[in-house]
Design an enzyme around this catalytic site. Sequence first.
Site, PDB file in Angstrom:
ATOM      1  CG  HIS A   1      47.217  26.911  46.857  1.00 34.89           C
ATOM      2  ND1 HIS A   1      48.526  27.044  47.193  1.00 34.89           N
ATOM      3  CD2 HIS A   1      47.074  27.514  45.667  1.00 34.89           C
ATOM      4  CE1 HIS A   1      49.161  27.694  46.233  1.00 34.89           C
ATOM      5  NE2 HIS A   1      48.298  27.983  45.305  1.00 34.89           N
TER       6      HIS A   1
ATOM      7  NE  ARG B   1      41.401  42.286  34.893  1.00 35.10           N
ATOM      8  CZ  ARG B   1      40.911  42.504  36.105  1.00 35.10           C
ATOM      9  NH1 ARG B   1      39.916  43.357  36.261  1.00 35.10           N
ATOM     10  NH2 ARG B   1      41.393  41.867  37.148  1.00 35.10           N
TER      11      ARG B   1
ATOM     12  CD  GLU C   1      39.086  48.518  36.425  1.00 39.45           C
ATOM     13  OE1 GLU C   1      38.622  47.812  37.339  1.00 39.45           O
ATOM     14  OE2 GLU C   1      40.051  48.156  35.718  1.00 39.45           O
TER      15      GLU C   1
ATOM     16  CG  ASP D   1      39.069  48.687  40.981  1.00 37.91           C
ATOM     17  OD1 ASP D   1      39.474  48.880  42.140  1.00 37.91           O
ATOM     18  OD2 ASP D   1      39.469  47.752  40.268  1.00 37.91           O
TER      19      ASP D   1
ATOM     20  CB  CYS E   1      33.011  42.070  34.821  1.00 36.04           C
ATOM     21  SG  CYS E   1      34.269  43.331  34.758  1.00 36.04           S
TER      22      CYS E   1
HETATM   23  C1  PEP Z   1      36.193  45.531  39.074  1.00 35.88           C
HETATM   24  O1  PEP Z   1      36.982  46.400  39.424  1.00 35.88           O
HETATM   25  O2  PEP Z   1      34.961  45.634  39.183  1.00 35.88           O
HETATM   26  C2  PEP Z   1      36.673  44.257  38.524  1.00 35.88           C
HETATM   27  C3  PEP Z   1      35.829  43.358  38.061  1.00 35.88           C
HETATM   28  O3  PEP Z   1      37.998  44.019  38.517  1.00 35.88           O
HETATM   29  P1  PEP Z   1      38.849  43.575  39.822  1.00 35.88           P
HETATM   30  O4  PEP Z   1      37.873  43.153  40.874  1.00 35.88           O
HETATM   31  O5  PEP Z   1      39.741  42.489  39.351  1.00 35.88           O
HETATM   32  O6  PEP Z   1      39.592  44.830  40.168  1.00 35.88           O
HETATM   33 MG    MG Z   2      39.033  46.434  38.858  1.00 34.95          MG
END
Ligand code: PEP
Ligand code: MG
Length: 586
Positions: free
Chosen positions: A195, A338, A435, A459, A506
Amino acid sequence: MSEERRVLKGIPASPGIAIGRAFVYNRRFAAINQRPIPADRVEAEISRFRTAVDEAMNDLTRLQRRIAVDFDQDIVKIFRAHQAVLEDPEVVDVTIVRIRRELTNAEYIFDDVMRGWIANYSSIENPFFRERTADFEDVHYRVLAKLTGNAQTGIEAADGEIVLVAHSLSPSDTAELDRDAVCGFITDAGGQTSHTAIVARGLAVPAVVGTNIATQAISDGMMIIIDGNSGMVHLDPDADTIRRYRETQSRLSVLGHELQELHDLPAETRDGRRIELSANIELPAELEDVLNHGADGIGLYRTEFLYLVGNELPPEEDQTRTYQRIARRMAPNQVIIRTLDLGADKMPKQMPDEANPALGQRGIRLCLDRPEMFKVQLRAILRAGVEGNVSLMFPMISGLQELRRAKALFEEARNELLEAGVPIDRKMPIGIMVEIPSAALTAHDLAKEVDFFSIGTNDLIQYTVAADRGNPSIASLYNPCHPAVLRLVASVIDAAHDNDIWVGVCGAMAAHPLAACILLGLGVDELSMSPIDIPEIKSLIRSADYQELKTITREALDLSTSEEIMRFMKPHQPKTELDVSDMMRI
Ligand code: PEP
Ligand code: MG
């Protein structure tokens, strides 16, 4: 002091540079002594305890009202969580029962009860829950201060350019402090999701957390430099170091103004290729940051943090309100929500114990296993869709059958709402995170049944090179420029385009300047990243030539090692005037 002892390394929690004198904030009480209470005084002692709890509750209500003006509802929720601790029978009733049974003073028993809880929480391995220890510490301190009447109230008294140093800084500490006086925070405890980090970013105050020893190594009045980008803390720096940091500070301030000028400009290459530049968020509190950094939309809203903050999934109405608020604030820009990606490193307490959680019940697997819980979220997203700018994305899809099962539940949720006459977005776009290597390798099949892909490189890299993304000892294997990773990414982009759908990235790779050039050259349509990274990447895109990168990148894919690829690509990385990383190299 040796050179090494003059620098502490922690976790960068909020960027920027702060230079000031240390104020070491310790919550000190006079020793909590054990006192016997005569049987005929025990009810009076209990009533003294109840009064302290009531006063602490009232303070928290006042604090919520006060901070609601400046902060998002999520910060307000932290204080509600503190009130919930005080409403918990395991805390208050247990204390009262023990005062009565042990005929002992209230502060001694309450201190003992809270220490037990704090020890329990701090021993949980999952960092998210360990960090919730701060909530218990906050309540512990607040009630003891009422009972003993001798709390230190130092922060309010501090003035000048103060660098606040604390073991852990509770949200109420941070909200109560004088923001004109405090120019930065350093804590022993905490991680990036603590936090303290959230509040520091919200206040735009540089902060470094998780230093372990700051309160021991730093004394009151010591000159301190916080580098919130690298996580470095300089203790008692020499005049030359101060001068260099002051120069960087003023360059960053000029840069800040220049970046602000980019705010309304599109992320478009010199030869006219337009990229969507979106933001990743974990909590709605980050929305202002998203808007301030000129994002084109939200490319990834990690909703599992809703669950992790409250330790359970909020009811459908609450979720709908949260999603709707984000959609309205971002409209007409796109918001990609998501569905829950719980599991692996985002593990709530009540999850099954697994030997190998990164390969276990994670993301869509868990949701398909608990369809009723999943459908609550799907309904909430569909309802928020009436705003017209919401898309839904499934995480951790490994193949077509799994995608079809997720879509079938989506259809069920949709039909339930339609039958009940609830307004929804009937044409909500559905996408998936790519991923897992099996999804990347079957992207052609998957692309026929979704509206978009977002490549989760965090991932995808870990599962492709079999290197845990959170393990620093194998960090050198975890390389976004590994040819296997880049070839997979390229094939996913091609599969998407062959099937006329858009594809974004992402994962953190999108915000790495060299990797972003490669992604650009491979033809990605969208990049999504932490809001803070957007201006630098926008500046990079605006300096790039897409056609040149396209040719060069395809050549790079034929190289055999990540070193060769990076060396080959580096000269083609556009020079921008706004290279924050160069500027931070002090
Ligand atoms: C990823 O795996 O690249 C992703 C954006 O999701 P997270 O980091 O939440 O696993
Ligand atoms: Mg991920």
